[in-house]
Design an enzyme around this catalytic site. Structure first.
Site, PDB file in Angstrom:
ATOM      1  N   GLY A 139       0.782  -1.218   0.000  1.00 30.32           N
ATOM      2  CA  GLY A 139       0.000   0.000   0.000  1.00 30.32           C
ATOM      3  C   GLY A 139       0.815   1.270   0.000  1.00 30.32           C
ATOM      4  N   SER A 140       0.155   2.388   0.021  1.00 29.87           N
ATOM      5  CA  SER A 140       0.761   3.702   0.078  1.00 29.87           C
ATOM      6  C   SER A 140      -0.222   4.728  -0.470  1.00 29.87           C
ATOM      7  CB  SER A 140       2.086   3.758  -0.665  1.00 29.87           C
ATOM      8  OG  SER A 140       2.752   4.942  -0.306  1.00 29.87           O
ATOM      9  N   ARG A 141       0.133   5.370  -1.599  1.00 32.11           N
ATOM     10  CA  ARG A 141      -0.724   6.421  -2.125  1.00 32.11           C
ATOM     11  C   ARG A 141      -0.641   6.458  -3.639  1.00 32.11           C
ATOM     12  NH1 ARG A 141       0.712  12.352  -0.413  1.00 32.11           N
ATOM     13  NH2 ARG A 141       0.778  12.989  -2.580  1.00 32.11           N
TER      14      ARG A 141
END
Length: 218
Positions: free
Chosen positions: A187-189
């Site tokens: 995950g992240s952005r």
């Protein structure tokens, strides 16, 4: 009509659809869990190890799942599962929609529009949490698509946990809307830049589903 997307061959394990690029993380974890379970009856140490390794393996299977999706109609659809973190007008007239991906989200990103990949650029950087303003200087992959709306920019940004972004497609590839284009491990952005004149139809705090949630308004 909405359609179900397929992609190039992806990793799989025990019938579970997994994201391409999961194997380097997943296989050693599953192998360790399997070995610990096999030895658990003969060794108290192996039995003690079996619980956390099995839990970790199950978590990895969940993290790297890659479900099929019925792709929604619309000019621009979400490239990521997650929550809309911010909606920001940009100096050049575009609007940036930032989607935060937690470790519980599906980590495979999809093309927001049909078109041609005109560039895929990996930019080294840091690994601060994706919700931090400084995350704009994180490790990232910048995509540009030539679409019916013109040039569309999308950025996959690594976070404090995500240490690897895996693009699936090279420059010059023609993509369908909703097609899988890459993976951010853990995950992240994802930032999506809408062209000037395209109105946003999501709001901050709203949950998004890649390939399903429409981002723009008619």
């Amino acid at each position: 009509m909405p359609h179900s997307q397929t992609s190039a061959p992806r990793d799989s394990l025990a019938g579970v659809r997994l994201a391409r690029g999961a194997s380097p993380w997943l296989l050693p974890t599953v192998a360790t869990a399997a070995l610990s379970l096999a030895r658990a009856r003969r060794s108290k140490g192996a039995a003690a190890l079996a619980v956390p390794t099995t839990a970790l393996a199950a978590g990895m299977l969940w993290f790297f799942r890659d479900p099929e999706r019925e792709i929604t109609r619309g000019r621009v659809i979400s490239p990521a599962d997650g929550v809309v973190q911010s909606i920001m007008p940009w100096k050049d007239g575009r609007t940036r929609v930032a989607i935060f991906m937690s470790p519980l989200n599906v980590h495979v990103n999809r093309a927001p529009l049909a078109g041609t990949v005109t560039s895929v650029e990996h930019i080294p950087g840091g690994f601060v949490p994706a919700f931090n303003k400084e995350s704009e200087n994180n490790e990232r992959v910048v995509w540009h698509f030539d679409t019916e709306l013109g040039d569309i920019e999308m950025i996959q940004i690594a976070g404090a946990v995500a240490r690897r972004i895996v693009p699936y497609l090279p420059q010059g590839t023609k993509v369908e809307q909703g097609e899988r284009i890459g993976l951010i491990r853990f995950g992240s952005r994802v930032d999506l830049y809408l062209p000037e004149g395209v109105e946003v139809d999501v709001e901050v705090g709203q949950k998004t589903v890649a390939g399903v949630t429409r981002i723009d308004r008619d």
